[in-house]
Design a protein around this motif. Sequence first.
Motif, mmCIF file in Angstrom:
data_model
loop_
_atom_site.group_PDB
_atom_site.id
_atom_site.type_symbol
_atom_site.label_atom_id
_atom_site.label_comp_id
_atom_site.label_asym_id
_atom_site.label_seq_id
_atom_site.Cartn_x
_atom_site.Cartn_y
_atom_site.Cartn_z
ATOM 1 N N ILE A 183 -6.297 0.786 -2.450
ATOM 2 C CA ILE A 183 -5.874 1.356 -1.147
ATOM 3 C C ILE A 183 -7.316 2.112 -0.825
ATOM 4 O O ILE A 183 -8.204 2.271 -0.366
ATOM 5 N N SER A 241 -4.647 3.380 -7.577
ATOM 6 C CA SER A 241 -5.031 4.092 -5.907
ATOM 7 C C SER A 241 -5.953 3.117 -5.808
ATOM 8 O O SER A 241 -6.589 3.484 -4.271
ATOM 9 N N TYR A 279 0.364 4.138 -2.941
ATOM 10 C CA TYR A 279 0.200 5.364 -2.743
ATOM 11 C C TYR A 279 1.580 6.474 -3.321
ATOM 12 O O TYR A 279 1.541 7.440 -3.732
ATOM 13 N N TYR A 325 0.401 -1.667 -0.358
ATOM 14 C CA TYR A 325 -0.068 0.091 -0.369
ATOM 15 C C TYR A 325 0.821 0.826 0.549
ATOM 16 O O TYR A 325 0.509 2.569 -1.062
#
Length: 336
Positions: A202, A199, A42, A38
């Motif tokens: 997430i 994205s 990001y 993650y």
Amino acid sequence: MEVSCSSLDHQQVQNVDDNGKPKRTGPKMATFCAIAQYASLYGLTVGYTITAAISLRAALKAFCFHMKGHDAPCQYASNPYMIAMGILEVFLSQIPSFHELTWLSGLAAVMSIGYSAIGTALSFAKIVSEQSDEEGQLGGVSATTLFYLMCDCFGYAAFGNEAPGNMLTGFGFYEPFWLVALGNIFIVVHLVGAYQVFSQPIVGAVETLARRKFPESKLVMAEYPLKFGNKEFNINFLRIVWRTVFVAVATLLSMAFPFFNAILSLLRAIGFWPCTVFLPIQMHVVQKKIRRESIKWIGLQLLNLLCLLVAVAAAVSSIEGFSSALQTYKPFKTIG
């Protein structure tokens, strides 16, 4: 390919303690794997924002150099383009289902092949041109990999050690200016789509967790229909707030740390060995019941060690790049 974090919850990686009893380390490894993945995802959104701004600047500079000459001071600030990228991603992020982004990811893939082909063609043309002056004269991922490899090889052949990190933005080429600009536009479109692809896992994970924790909350669960012309969309308070904050923070980070790609390289180097090499090897050893100190076991451990050394070297290189960037670092002031 990185091992799936969720698979580690079901496939416990076992080690043997001093008493010969198996130790289950799957949950801990799954947690580390999730954090690494993650963080990398990001980081990619931040890196894509920076790169998209650089490519937009490069497209403008291609026209500027063509009109005013190659020595013209064609300088443009990055922040306006990063903000524009962020605003666009806020709207795209409100698409509730990842599956509704199939067209966007497909378009991004086509753009990837497009700008790779342009970079390859321009590099090859430069090689041919230089030789003339001096001498008088798989589909899918595999196809994309081939384009990238060709682009890298031809780029190095054309520029040697002076090859820019990105041939379309580092201005290894000035002409044909329209092709350089088009290649950079392809990069931007590709990054817009790739941003959402990376994205979504997430934002989806956070929203799923929120729905499990607060199943009775209207702020989390309620969907409100909204008509826009002939189309109807569902809006959700959590989705609006959380995804907007997600994009806003990524945009601010890209503006504050324009060298974030060096940080991203470090994050990926840290996550590469445990998630891509160590964990899959450990799982394979357990599943296939490979005997310790057998030839196959030794071979796997040698591969493990080799990849660890590669990851360490990549991390050291990233730290060096990060340190160099800090020497000229000015937050929120990127002009080039």
